[in-house]
Design an enzyme around this catalytic site. Structure first.
Site, PDB file in Angstrom:
ATOM      1  N   ASP A 114      -0.410  12.247 -65.213  1.00  0.00           N
ATOM      2  CA  ASP A 114       0.914  12.704 -65.625  1.00  0.00           C
ATOM      3  C   ASP A 114       0.843  14.131 -66.163  1.00  0.00           C
ATOM      4  O   ASP A 114      -0.139  14.519 -66.807  1.00  0.00           O
ATOM      5  CB  ASP A 114       1.434  11.755 -66.710  1.00  0.00           C
ATOM      6  CG  ASP A 114       2.837  12.070 -67.156  1.00  0.00           C
ATOM      7  OD1 ASP A 114       3.756  11.900 -66.338  1.00  0.00           O
ATOM      8  OD2 ASP A 114       3.014  12.485 -68.314  1.00  0.00           O
ATOM      9  N   ASN A 120       8.963 -10.486 -64.387  1.00  0.00           N
ATOM     10  CA  ASN A 120       8.522 -11.128 -65.623  1.00  0.00           C
ATOM     11  C   ASN A 120       7.702 -12.366 -65.278  1.00  0.00           C
ATOM     12  O   ASN A 120       8.246 -13.425 -64.985  1.00  0.00           O
ATOM     13  CB  ASN A 120       9.741 -11.509 -66.471  1.00  0.00           C
ATOM     14  CG  ASN A 120       9.361 -12.013 -67.850  1.00  0.00           C
ATOM     15  OD1 ASN A 120       8.191 -12.264 -68.134  1.00  0.00           O
ATOM     16  ND2 ASN A 120      10.347 -12.160 -68.714  1.00  0.00           N
ATOM     17  N   ASP A 145       5.795  -7.605 -66.465  1.00  0.00           N
ATOM     18  CA  ASP A 145       4.425  -7.584 -66.969  1.00  0.00           C
ATOM     19  C   ASP A 145       3.408  -7.625 -65.830  1.00  0.00           C
ATOM     20  O   ASP A 145       3.775  -7.649 -64.640  1.00  0.00           O
ATOM     21  CB  ASP A 145       4.194  -8.739 -67.945  1.00  0.00           C
ATOM     22  CG  ASP A 145       4.625 -10.089 -67.385  1.00  0.00           C
ATOM     23  OD1 ASP A 145       4.563 -10.285 -66.155  1.00  0.00           O
ATOM     24  OD2 ASP A 145       5.040 -10.962 -68.185  1.00  0.00           O
ATOM     25  N   GLU A 182       0.204  15.288 -61.229  1.00  0.00           N
ATOM     26  CA  GLU A 182       1.625  15.631 -61.178  1.00  0.00           C
ATOM     27  C   GLU A 182       1.758  17.125 -61.452  1.00  0.00           C
ATOM     28  O   GLU A 182       1.676  17.572 -62.589  1.00  0.00           O
ATOM     29  CB  GLU A 182       2.420  14.831 -62.207  1.00  0.00           C
ATOM     30  CG  GLU A 182       3.916  15.142 -62.137  1.00  0.00           C
ATOM     31  CD  GLU A 182       4.700  14.584 -63.322  1.00  0.00           C
ATOM     32  OE1 GLU A 182       5.877  14.261 -63.139  1.00  0.00           O
ATOM     33  OE2 GLU A 182       4.128  14.488 -64.430  1.00  0.00           O
ATOM     34  N   ASP A 228       7.116 -11.435 -73.884  1.00  0.00           N
ATOM     35  CA  ASP A 228       8.220 -10.484 -73.756  1.00  0.00           C
ATOM     36  C   ASP A 228       8.364  -9.610 -75.000  1.00  0.00           C
ATOM     37  O   ASP A 228       8.736  -8.441 -74.921  1.00  0.00           O
ATOM     38  CB  ASP A 228       9.532 -11.226 -73.498  1.00  0.00           C
ATOM     39  CG  ASP A 228       9.576 -11.852 -72.108  1.00  0.00           C
ATOM     40  OD1 ASP A 228       8.635 -11.625 -71.331  1.00  0.00           O
ATOM     41  OD2 ASP A 228      10.560 -12.558 -71.809  1.00  0.00           O
TER      42      ASP A 228
END
Length: 612
Positions: free
Chosen positions: A324, A132, A159, A353, A138
């Site tokens: 993906d 972070n 992040d 993938e 957040d």
């Protein structure tokens, strides 16, 4: 008169803002290989307007769909210099409003950018769980799910800034490339941290940062001669994607209004006996209920996805894609998508993938596959993920006693099928990722087994990938849920009691894991014999596997003893590779040993010897 003019400007501007809610791509680049640019314009009843361009920019066509809130405007950018021009919208021949559009200057030699390859090691990060760097992002007012680190499957606050803050650590580890799971906005109400259900593919999720932060990450990495790989999703978006609220066409997604889940049986694509029903369900079915399946058979959709991918390459100066669920998409559509990108960037690398545990099935999907050519198919995909090696690694190192089909023979047999791949050097190899058991769970945190697995990945053919945290011994059991294999990296948050980003903050065991991994992969960085050398291996005996990497100048001998006993190996069996070499230097301990007669291996150990 001035007041009237000012009122006209205000009216025209407000009308424009009201009419155009989105325009994608938001800008483009001059001098692209494919000069045809399709601009999506979205706004209430936008289709009632006619469109033209200023500056004599050639307008190829304007396409309307059944939804009057969309226009697809295609212009030809061939021989057009970088500039701003206007899209001019008229109603009944009267000017309604204009919209400025930019064709930007490309980076120097952008088309020849070099992608990741076998000289690299990819470090896979789940950004929400890594570090972070900015507390003030957040949670975000524009996104549904708020930060809750106490919830294992919630948003934890990692992040882009957190990755930037720890580039020194990643570089020290020996990684040359970062593959981050997706960073574009995912506005799901829960489990949005993995970001595979994207709601806006032109916008970085505000909880990770901004588009500018992503560009800054790329720039910081390139200053270190590191590479950045984007995780791209062609098969599906998230249920909260803005287009789901107002479909451009009724067939933009598959099975709208009649939800059907994929059968996940991707063998039907090349199965000559498969039914059309099963093929359709595999290709068009949704991955899960929260991820609508994108219909890339629709030319507008395919062009949209292609341009979005190219836009990110240019804008963020990317070095590769990991795609993906690559072979869940329509095969001919995804092949065209891939070719369009590699036509623009001939040296760019894309790894798909292809989660299949049979080498022939995986090899079918690599570019120029002779297997796929039987069916007149070419995926155009440069690289695939080696899930067969993953399976062998996960089981073999837990099998102390060798047999016909157990132990190191599994690793050996995996490589005997490399003849199926058009380019086995350009395959992504790994022992785990964000969707599998963590390797240290599989090995019950046995450091010796971890060392053998990492040594194999570092020295065999292919492009090695390491999953964040394994280098400090992090473990995770997928049977407990995804959150267990995607835990927070210790030290990534203020107040963490254990800061594994520094040697002083790591435990003794964490340093043992890290120091071995760092020594191994930093050694690998400069070893062209590993990157591009040939490989010869020998049938394992007594659970000991021996192989060589070599070229005209160098040779490396790798010995893996997977048994629980000390083994003394007679080296005359390997004379064809040892040749006139007399000594070997262990790359980890830097000890020198004689290789002319015999070599002794400790139980569950590995030796990597640079032959002298």
């Amino acid at each position: 008169m001035k007041k009237l003019f000012l009122l006209f400007i205000i009216f025209t501007t407000s009308t424009m803002l009201a009419q155009i809610e989105r325009i994608e791509p938001p800008f483009w680049y001059a001098g692209m290989h494919n000069p045809e640019l399709q601009i999506l314009v979205y706004g209430k009843n936008i289709a009632k307007y006619t469109v033209s361009t200023s500056n004599a920019i050639p307008l190829s066509k304007v396409e309307k769909t059944e939804n009057p809130n969309y226009l697809f405007v295609t212009i030809n950018t061939e021989n057009v210099s970088p500039q701003d021009f206007s899209l001019i919208f008229k109603e009944k021949d009267k000017l309604a409003f204009t919209h400025k559009y930019s064709l930007k200057q490309r980076r120097e030699d952008s088309a020849n950018r070099k992608g990741f390859d076998a000289s690299d090691m990819l470090y896979l990060i789940m950004p929400d769980r890594f570090s972070n760097g900015k507390k003030n992002n957040d949670s975000d007012i524009s996104t549904k799910e708020k930060n809750n680190r106490a919830l294992p499957g919630g948003r934890h606050g990692g992040d882009i800034q957190g990755i930037i803050n720890h580039l020194d650590y990643i570089e020290e580890l020996g990684a040359t490339t970062i593959w981050s799971t997706p960073l574009c906005e995912d506005n799901d109400a829960q489990y949005s941290y993995h970001t595979y259900g994207q709601s806006d593919v032109y916008k970085i999720d505000p909880r990770y940062g901004t588009n500018e932060d992503y560009v800054r990450l790329s720039s910081e990495m390139h200053q270190r001669k590191m590479k950045l790989v984007m995780d791209y999703v062609t098969n599906h978006w998230g249920i909260e994607h803005w287009m789901m609220k107002d479909l451009p066409t009724q067939d933009w997604f598959n099975y709208i209004g009649n939800y059907t889940e994929t059968n996940h049986k991707r063998t039907v694509i090349h199965d000559i006996h498969a039914s059309e029903l099963d093929k359709k369900k595999c290709i068009d079915g949704w991955f899960v209920p929260s991820m609508p399946d994108i219909n890339i058979k629709n030319p507008l959709v395919l062009k949209y996805l292609t341009q979005n991918a190219i836009w990110w390459i240019e804008y963020a100066d990317l070095d590769g894609f990991r795609v993906d669920t690559y072979n869940y998409s329509d095969p001919h559509g995804i092949a065209l998508w891939t070719k369009s990108i590699t036509d623009e960037y001939p040296n760019f690398n894309i790894v798909g993938e292809v989660w299949m545990f049979n080498q022939s099935h995986a090899a079918y999907w690599q570019k120029d596959s002779k297997i796929a050519a039987i069916q007149n198919f070419n995926s155009n995909l440069p690289s695939v993920m080696d899930f067969t090696l993953l399976g062998a690694i996960n089981s073999a190192f837990n099998e102390d006693e060798a047999s016909w089909d157990k132990g190191m023979i599994k690793i050996y047999d995996n490589f005997t099928n490399d003849f199926l791949f058009p380019n086995p050097d350009n395959i992504l190899i790994f022992a785990e990722n964000h969707d599998t058991h963590r390797i240290n769970h599989m090995f019950n945190n046995d450091l010796n087994k971890y060392k053998m697995a990492m040594a194999l990945l570092a020295t065999t053919r292919g492009i090695p990938q390491l999953y964040y945290g394994s280098e400090i011994g992090m473990a995770g059991n997928k049977d407990k849920g995804d959150a267990d294999i995607r835990q927070d990296f210790p030290g990534g948050w203020d107040g963490d009691s254990n800061n594994a980003f520094t040697a002083a903050g790591r435990t003794e065991m964490q340093n043992e894991y890290f120091n071995f991994t760092s020594k191994l992969f930093n050694w690998r960085k400069t070893k062209t014999v590993i990157h591009s050398g040939k490989m010869t291996h020998y049938i394992p005996e007594n659970n000991v596997y021996v192989y060589f990497r070599y070229d005209a100048e160098q040779a490396v001998m790798i010995l893996i003893n997977n048994s629980r006993e000390t083994k003394t190996i007679k080296t005359n069996r390997f004379q064809e590779n040892i040749g006139n070499y007399k000594m070997g230097k262990d790359v980890i301990t830097e000890k020198i040993m004689d290789v002319t007669s015999e070599i002794t291996l400790e139980p569950k150990s590995v030796l990597i010897l640079e032959l002298k």
